[in-house]
Scaffold this motif. Structure first.
Motif, PDB file in Angstrom:
ATOM      1  N   ARG A  26     -12.957   6.495   5.568  1.00  0.00           N
ATOM      2  CA  ARG A  26     -13.518   5.803   4.394  1.00  0.00           C
ATOM      3  C   ARG A  26     -12.409   5.128   3.601  1.00  0.00           C
ATOM      4  N   GLU A  29     -10.957   1.918   5.295  1.00  0.00           N
ATOM      5  CA  GLU A  29     -11.903   0.795   5.186  1.00  0.00           C
ATOM      6  C   GLU A  29     -11.970   0.282   3.757  1.00  0.00           C
ATOM      7  N   ALA A  30     -11.978   1.204   2.807  1.00  0.00           N
ATOM      8  CA  ALA A  30     -12.012   0.786   1.390  1.00  0.00           C
ATOM      9  C   ALA A  30     -10.760  -0.006   1.036  1.00  0.00           C
ATOM     10  N   GLU A  31      -9.666   0.279   1.738  1.00  0.00           N
ATOM     11  CA  GLU A  31      -8.384  -0.385   1.421  1.00  0.00           C
ATOM     12  C   GLU A  31      -8.149  -1.603   2.314  1.00  0.00           C
TER      13      GLU A  31
END
Ligand code: DX5
Ligand code: ZN
Length: 233
Positions: A26, A29-31
Protein backbone atom coordinates in the motif's frame (compact mmCIF):
# COMPACT_ATOMS: atom_id res chain seq x y z
CA UNK A 1 -3.75 -4.04 -18.54
CA UNK A 2 -3.41 -1.63 -21.47
CA UNK A 3 -0.02 -1.31 -23.17
CA UNK A 4 2.14 1.77 -23.33
CA UNK A 5 5.91 2.15 -23.28
CA UNK A 6 6.10 4.90 -20.68
CA UNK A 7 8.61 4.37 -17.86
CA UNK A 8 7.17 2.24 -15.04
CA UNK A 9 8.77 1.83 -11.66
CA UNK A 10 8.17 -1.64 -10.21
CA UNK A 11 9.55 -1.97 -6.67
CA UNK A 12 10.51 -5.51 -5.72
CA UNK A 13 9.05 -6.48 -2.34
CA UNK A 14 12.08 -8.72 -1.85
CA UNK A 15 13.58 -5.61 -0.22
CA UNK A 16 10.44 -4.79 1.81
CA UNK A 17 9.67 -5.56 5.46
CA UNK A 18 8.52 -9.19 5.26
CA UNK A 19 6.66 -8.78 8.54
CA UNK A 20 4.51 -6.04 7.00
CA UNK A 21 4.05 -6.87 3.32
CA UNK A 22 0.47 -5.68 2.91
CA UNK A 23 1.24 -2.27 4.37
CA UNK A 24 4.45 -2.07 2.31
CA UNK A 25 2.50 -2.70 -0.91
CA UNK A 26 0.00 0.00 0.00
CA UNK A 27 2.82 2.38 0.88
CA UNK A 28 4.81 2.03 -2.36
CA UNK A 29 1.64 2.49 -4.40
CA UNK A 30 0.62 5.52 -2.36
CA UNK A 31 4.12 6.92 -2.93
CA UNK A 32 3.90 6.61 -6.70
CA UNK A 33 5.09 3.23 -7.95
CA UNK A 34 3.46 1.81 -11.08
CA UNK A 35 3.72 -1.98 -10.59
CA UNK A 36 4.48 -4.20 -7.58
CA UNK A 37 7.14 -6.77 -8.40
CA UNK A 38 6.97 -10.05 -6.46
CA UNK A 39 10.15 -12.12 -6.55
CA UNK A 40 9.27 -15.78 -6.14
CA UNK A 41 12.26 -17.99 -5.32
CA UNK A 42 12.36 -21.73 -4.64
CA UNK A 43 15.86 -22.39 -3.25
CA UNK A 44 16.49 -24.64 -6.27
CA UNK A 45 16.55 -22.46 -9.40
CA UNK A 46 18.09 -19.70 -7.23
CA UNK A 47 19.82 -19.98 -3.83
CA UNK A 48 17.04 -18.26 -1.87
CA UNK A 49 13.43 -18.95 -0.88
CA UNK A 50 10.66 -16.32 -0.74
CA UNK A 51 6.94 -16.24 -1.54
CA UNK A 52 4.40 -18.96 -2.36
CA UNK A 53 0.97 -18.52 -3.99
CA UNK A 54 -0.67 -18.07 -0.57
CA UNK A 55 1.53 -15.08 0.21
CA UNK A 56 0.65 -13.55 -3.14
CA UNK A 57 -3.04 -14.18 -2.44
CA UNK A 58 -2.65 -12.46 0.95
CA UNK A 59 -1.02 -9.32 -0.49
CA UNK A 60 -3.26 -9.07 -3.58
CA UNK A 61 -5.99 -7.03 -1.76
CA UNK A 62 -3.25 -4.52 -0.83
CA UNK A 63 -2.20 -3.94 -4.44
CA UNK A 64 -4.50 -1.68 -6.44
CA UNK A 65 -2.42 -1.83 -9.61
CA UNK A 66 -0.35 -4.46 -11.43
CA UNK A 67 0.97 -7.45 -9.47
CA UNK A 68 4.02 -8.52 -11.48
CA UNK A 69 5.08 -12.02 -10.40
CA UNK A 70 8.62 -13.11 -11.29
CA UNK A 71 9.01 -16.89 -10.94
CA UNK A 72 12.61 -17.81 -10.22
CA UNK A 73 11.60 -21.44 -9.81
CA UNK A 74 12.14 -24.74 -11.64
CA UNK A 75 10.12 -26.67 -12.57
CA UNK A 76 7.55 -23.94 -13.12
CA UNK A 77 4.45 -25.29 -14.94
CA UNK A 78 2.86 -26.96 -11.92
CA UNK A 79 2.72 -23.64 -10.04
CA UNK A 80 1.36 -21.30 -12.71
CA UNK A 81 -2.33 -21.83 -11.85
CA UNK A 82 -1.66 -21.07 -8.17
CA UNK A 83 -0.06 -17.70 -8.93
CA UNK A 84 -2.77 -16.86 -11.46
CA UNK A 85 -5.46 -17.72 -8.90
CA UNK A 86 -3.62 -15.55 -6.36
CA UNK A 87 -4.27 -12.60 -8.67
CA UNK A 88 -1.06 -12.11 -10.67
CA UNK A 89 -1.50 -9.75 -13.62
CA UNK A 90 1.84 -10.76 -15.13
CA UNK A 91 3.63 -14.07 -14.60
CA UNK A 92 7.23 -14.22 -15.79
CA UNK A 93 9.06 -17.52 -16.16
CA UNK A 94 12.75 -18.05 -16.82
CA UNK A 95 13.90 -19.35 -20.19
CA UNK A 96 16.48 -21.35 -18.23
CA UNK A 97 13.91 -23.03 -15.96
CA UNK A 98 13.28 -25.99 -18.23
CA UNK A 99 13.18 -27.44 -21.75
CA UNK A 100 9.62 -26.39 -22.64
CA UNK A 101 9.38 -22.61 -22.34
CA UNK A 102 6.93 -22.39 -25.28
CA UNK A 103 4.49 -24.63 -23.42
CA UNK A 104 4.97 -22.61 -20.22
CA UNK A 105 4.17 -19.34 -22.00
CA UNK A 106 1.13 -20.95 -23.65
CA UNK A 107 -0.04 -22.10 -20.20
CA UNK A 108 0.38 -18.62 -18.68
CA UNK A 109 -1.69 -17.03 -21.44
CA UNK A 110 -4.30 -19.79 -21.19
CA UNK A 111 -4.76 -18.69 -17.58
CA UNK A 112 -5.70 -15.21 -18.83
CA UNK A 113 -2.49 -13.65 -17.46
CA UNK A 114 0.15 -11.60 -19.29
CA UNK A 115 3.18 -13.79 -20.12
CA UNK A 116 6.72 -12.69 -19.32
CA UNK A 117 9.99 -14.31 -20.33
CA UNK A 118 13.01 -13.74 -18.08
CA UNK A 119 16.60 -14.25 -19.26
CA UNK A 120 19.67 -14.42 -17.03
CA UNK A 121 22.84 -12.43 -17.71
CA UNK A 122 24.46 -15.49 -19.28
CA UNK A 123 21.61 -16.11 -21.72
CA UNK A 124 21.53 -14.64 -25.23
CA UNK A 125 18.56 -13.40 -27.24
CA UNK A 126 18.43 -16.19 -29.86
CA UNK A 127 15.51 -18.07 -28.30
CA UNK A 128 13.59 -14.84 -27.66
CA UNK A 129 13.29 -14.27 -31.40
CA UNK A 130 11.21 -17.47 -31.69
CA UNK A 131 8.86 -16.46 -28.87
CA UNK A 132 7.90 -12.90 -29.71
CA UNK A 133 4.31 -13.86 -30.52
CA UNK A 134 4.01 -15.66 -27.15
CA UNK A 135 5.07 -12.89 -24.77
CA UNK A 136 3.90 -9.58 -23.35
CA UNK A 137 7.16 -8.80 -21.51
CA UNK A 138 10.84 -9.71 -21.56
CA UNK A 139 12.63 -9.41 -18.21
CA UNK A 140 16.35 -8.85 -18.72
CA UNK A 141 18.19 -9.81 -15.53
CA UNK A 142 20.95 -7.33 -14.76
CA UNK A 143 22.10 -9.35 -11.74
CA UNK A 144 22.36 -13.09 -11.24
CA UNK A 145 18.99 -13.87 -9.63
CA UNK A 146 18.52 -14.66 -5.95
CA UNK A 147 19.17 -11.55 -3.93
CA UNK A 148 18.55 -7.82 -3.80
CA UNK A 149 21.30 -5.24 -3.38
CA UNK A 150 23.66 -6.71 -5.97
CA UNK A 151 25.81 -4.77 -8.45
CA UNK A 152 24.30 -3.95 -11.85
CA UNK A 153 25.89 -5.99 -14.67
CA UNK A 154 26.51 -3.28 -17.27
CA UNK A 155 27.24 -5.72 -20.11
CA UNK A 156 23.46 -6.29 -20.28
CA UNK A 157 22.80 -2.79 -21.63
CA UNK A 158 23.78 -3.84 -25.16
CA UNK A 159 21.43 -6.83 -24.85
CA UNK A 160 18.61 -4.40 -24.03
CA UNK A 161 19.45 -2.32 -27.09
CA UNK A 162 19.41 -5.41 -29.34
CA UNK A 163 16.17 -6.62 -27.76
CA UNK A 164 14.50 -3.26 -28.34
CA UNK A 165 15.38 -3.50 -32.03
CA UNK A 166 14.12 -7.11 -32.17
CA UNK A 167 10.76 -6.19 -30.61
CA UNK A 168 10.08 -3.29 -32.98
CA UNK A 169 6.55 -1.94 -32.48
CA UNK A 170 5.15 -5.11 -30.90
CA UNK A 171 3.35 -4.45 -27.57
CA UNK A 172 6.05 -6.14 -25.52
CA UNK A 173 7.51 -4.52 -22.36
CA UNK A 174 11.23 -4.64 -21.67
CA UNK A 175 11.68 -5.05 -17.94
CA UNK A 176 15.03 -4.66 -16.18
CA UNK A 177 15.62 -6.53 -12.96
CA UNK A 178 18.54 -6.08 -10.62
CA UNK A 179 20.80 -3.25 -9.55
CA UNK A 180 18.53 -0.53 -10.94
CA UNK A 181 19.27 2.84 -9.29
CA UNK A 182 19.08 6.49 -10.32
CA UNK A 183 22.59 5.95 -11.76
CA UNK A 184 21.86 2.81 -13.79
CA UNK A 185 18.24 3.55 -14.79
CA UNK A 186 19.28 6.02 -17.53
CA UNK A 187 21.50 3.38 -19.15
CA UNK A 188 18.68 0.88 -19.59
CA UNK A 189 15.93 3.41 -20.33
CA UNK A 190 18.12 4.97 -22.99
CA UNK A 191 18.61 1.47 -24.46
CA UNK A 192 14.86 0.89 -24.69
CA UNK A 193 13.65 -0.55 -21.38
CA UNK A 194 10.32 0.66 -19.98
CA UNK A 195 9.68 -1.31 -16.75
CA UNK A 196 12.32 -0.83 -14.06
CA UNK A 197 12.33 -3.31 -11.17
CA UNK A 198 13.94 -1.69 -8.16
CA UNK A 199 14.36 -3.29 -4.77
CA UNK A 200 16.98 -1.77 -2.51
CA UNK A 201 17.03 1.54 -4.41
CA UNK A 202 13.38 2.18 -3.48
CA UNK A 203 13.18 0.67 0.02
CA UNK A 204 16.56 1.87 1.33
CA UNK A 205 16.20 4.43 4.13
CA UNK A 206 12.40 4.19 4.20
CA UNK A 207 9.68 2.29 6.01
CA UNK A 208 5.90 2.19 6.13
CA UNK A 209 6.02 4.93 8.74
CA UNK A 210 8.60 6.91 6.72
CA UNK A 211 7.15 6.17 3.30
CA UNK A 212 7.98 9.65 1.99
CA UNK A 213 11.47 8.21 1.46
CA UNK A 214 9.95 5.71 -0.96
CA UNK A 215 8.47 8.60 -2.94
CA UNK A 216 11.78 10.43 -3.23
CA UNK A 217 13.57 7.21 -4.20
CA UNK A 218 10.93 6.37 -6.83
CA UNK A 219 10.97 9.91 -8.21
CA UNK A 220 14.78 9.97 -8.44
CA UNK A 221 14.80 6.77 -10.49
CA UNK A 222 11.91 7.85 -12.71
CA UNK A 223 13.35 11.31 -13.41
CA UNK A 224 16.77 9.85 -14.24
CA UNK A 225 15.21 7.34 -16.64
CA UNK A 226 12.97 9.92 -18.31
CA UNK A 227 15.85 12.36 -18.70
CA UNK A 228 17.69 9.66 -20.64
CA UNK A 229 14.69 9.30 -22.96
CA UNK A 230 14.77 13.02 -23.66
CA UNK A 231 18.49 12.81 -24.46
CA UNK A 232 17.93 9.75 -26.69
CA UNK A 233 15.09 11.44 -28.63
C1 DX5 B 1 16.94 -10.69 -7.83
C2 DX5 B 1 15.54 -10.14 -7.94
C3 DX5 B 1 15.52 -8.64 -8.17
C4 DX5 B 1 15.97 -7.92 -7.01
C5 DX5 B 1 16.14 -6.47 -7.32
O1 DX5 B 1 16.88 -12.07 -8.02
O2 DX5 B 1 14.89 -10.72 -9.03
O3 DX5 B 1 14.20 -8.23 -8.43
O4 DX5 B 1 15.02 -8.06 -5.95
O5 DX5 B 1 16.70 -5.93 -6.17
P1 DX5 B 1 17.76 -4.74 -6.32
O6 DX5 B 1 17.01 -3.64 -7.02
O7 DX5 B 1 18.12 -4.41 -4.89
O8 DX5 B 1 18.91 -5.26 -7.12
ZN1 ZN C 1 12.55 -9.98 -10.02
Amino acid sequence: MSFDRSIKIAPSILSADFANLGAECRAIEAEGCDWVHVDVMDGHFVPNITFGPDTCKAIRPHIGGVMDVHLMIAPVDAYLAGYAAAGADVITAHLEAGPHIHRTLQAIRALGVKAGLAINPGTGLDAVANLLDMIDLVCVMTVNPGFGGQKFISSQVDKVRQLRRMIGDRPIHIEIDGGVTAETAPLVAGAGADVLVTGSAVFKGGSVSASHVYRSNINAIRLAAEAALVRAA
